[in-house]
Design an enzyme around this catalytic site. Structure first.
Site, short mmCIF file in Angstrom:
data_model
loop_
_atom_site.label_atom_id
_atom_site.label_comp_id
_atom_site.label_asym_id
_atom_site.label_seq_id
_atom_site.Cartn_x
_atom_site.Cartn_y
_atom_site.Cartn_z
CE LYS A 173 -3.57 -2.76 2.10
NZ LYS A 173 -4.18 -3.33 3.10
CD GLN A 186 -3.05 -4.35 6.65
OE1 GLN A 186 -2.91 -3.76 5.82
NE2 GLN A 186 -3.55 -5.91 5.98
CG ASP A 195 -8.82 -0.06 4.78
OD1 ASP A 195 -8.98 -0.41 3.41
OD2 ASP A 195 -8.49 -1.03 5.53
#
Ligand code: NAP
Length: 287
Positions: A54, A98, A121
């Site tokens: 990413k 994450q 996200d």
């Protein structure tokens, strides 16, 4: 029949060129440099690889990144403090925490602490609710990337029967909501579902998101279906067995090179959108 390959790798690459130009335009017009903050807790090598991918994508399109690596012993309170600092930081446009975090951390509490305007996200409860209601919100990155891929290949969703296997908060549930918003008729399957094979056999669109290698069998899938495999396991195997499918389905995602690149692309696209929205806000406050 020879299936159309839904090539996420190629699409992500061409979208990155557009993103790079958009980032340059934003900065030329006095806007912000989009910065994505990534938080990695612990030392799981797969998670470290996903975060690095990413960060690399941000670099390719000219976005900045802020990498925060925390030890596995980090407490929920410490993680909440880090998220709060990033929420307050006006240079940060998006926050990626994450998944998964170590088990002792309350992941849901931490996801929900991310400011809605930085939830690029698409992991907050509020963002999910808004998206499910068809309101403006950043979608969960993996299903958002899948929707972009399906749209690019002009896959008809309206009136079609989509069967989503998996109901996680970051994948199965938002996937089902996005397909429903696109007027598909949606069935969601999970570990307690009975007659999995019979349900999959009815699907015009199958989305595999169960996290188990080849749990979904090729023989269950009907001819002419569209097959989307979100899974990735050692040896390039997905959640869906592909034997013989290429000759009899309408379209399918390769593993790797299908859903994975589109997830990253959705994340960085949404970070750019966040920066653009912040630029507009800054301009209106100044004016
Ligand atoms: P997860 O949180 O482990 O959820 C798995 C889901 O599958 C659960 O809803 C579970 O049901 C269901 N399931 C498990 N066994 C099943 C069975 N035998 N029959 C039917 N359903 C079953 O996984 P996730 O995070 O959603 O990820 C799913 C897959 O997508 C994984 O392969 C993961 O690696 C992949 N993934 C890919 C990306 C990408 O960027 N490409 C991103 C995220 C995830 P219950 O709810 O009943 O337990």
């Amino acid at each position: 029949m020879s299936a159309v390959i839904l090539d996420g790798k190629a699409l992500a690459k061409s979208r990155e060129q557009q993103l790079q130009a958009a980032v340059r335009n934003l900065q030329d017009s006095g806007g912000l440099q989009p910065v994505l903050a990534t938080i990695l807790v612990g030392d799981d090598p797969s998670s470290a690889t996903y975060v690095q991918m990413k960060i690399n994508a941000c670099g390719r399109v000219g976005m900045g990144s802020r990498c925060i690596n925390l030890p596995a012993t980090t407490t929920t309170e410490e993680l909440l403090t880090t998220i709060d600092q990033l929420n307050q930081d006006s240079d940060v446009c998006g926050i990626l925490l994450q998944h998964p975090v170590p088990e002792h951390i309350d992941e849901r509490l931490c996801f929900d602490a991310i400011a809605i305007d930085k939830d690029v996200d698409g992991v907050t409860t509020q963002g999910f609710g808004l998206m499910a209601m068809g309101e403006q919100a950043f979608g969960s990155a993996t299903p958002a990337g899948i929707m972009t891929l399906l749209k690019h290949y002009d896959i008809q969703l309206s009136g079609k029967h989509a069967v989503v296997l998996g109901r996680s908060a970051i994948l199965g549930k938002p996937m089902a909501a996005m397909l429903l918003n696109a007027n598909a008729t949606v069935t969601i399957c999970h570990s307690r579902t009975e007659n999995l094979a019979e349900l999959v056999a009815q699907a015009d669109i199958v989305v595999g998101a169960v996290g188990k290698p080849e749990l979904i069998k090729a023989a269950w899938i009907k001819d002419g279906a569209v097959v989307v495999d979100a899974g990735y396991h050692a040896g390039g195997v997905g959640d869906i067995e592909k034997t013989g499918l290429e000759k009899r389905v309408a379209a399918l995602t390769p593993v790797p090179g299908g859903v994975g690149p589109m997830t990253i692309n959705a994340l960085i696209s949404q970070t750019l959108q966040s920066a653009e929205q912040k630029g507009i806000l800054k301009a209106s406050l100044a004016g």
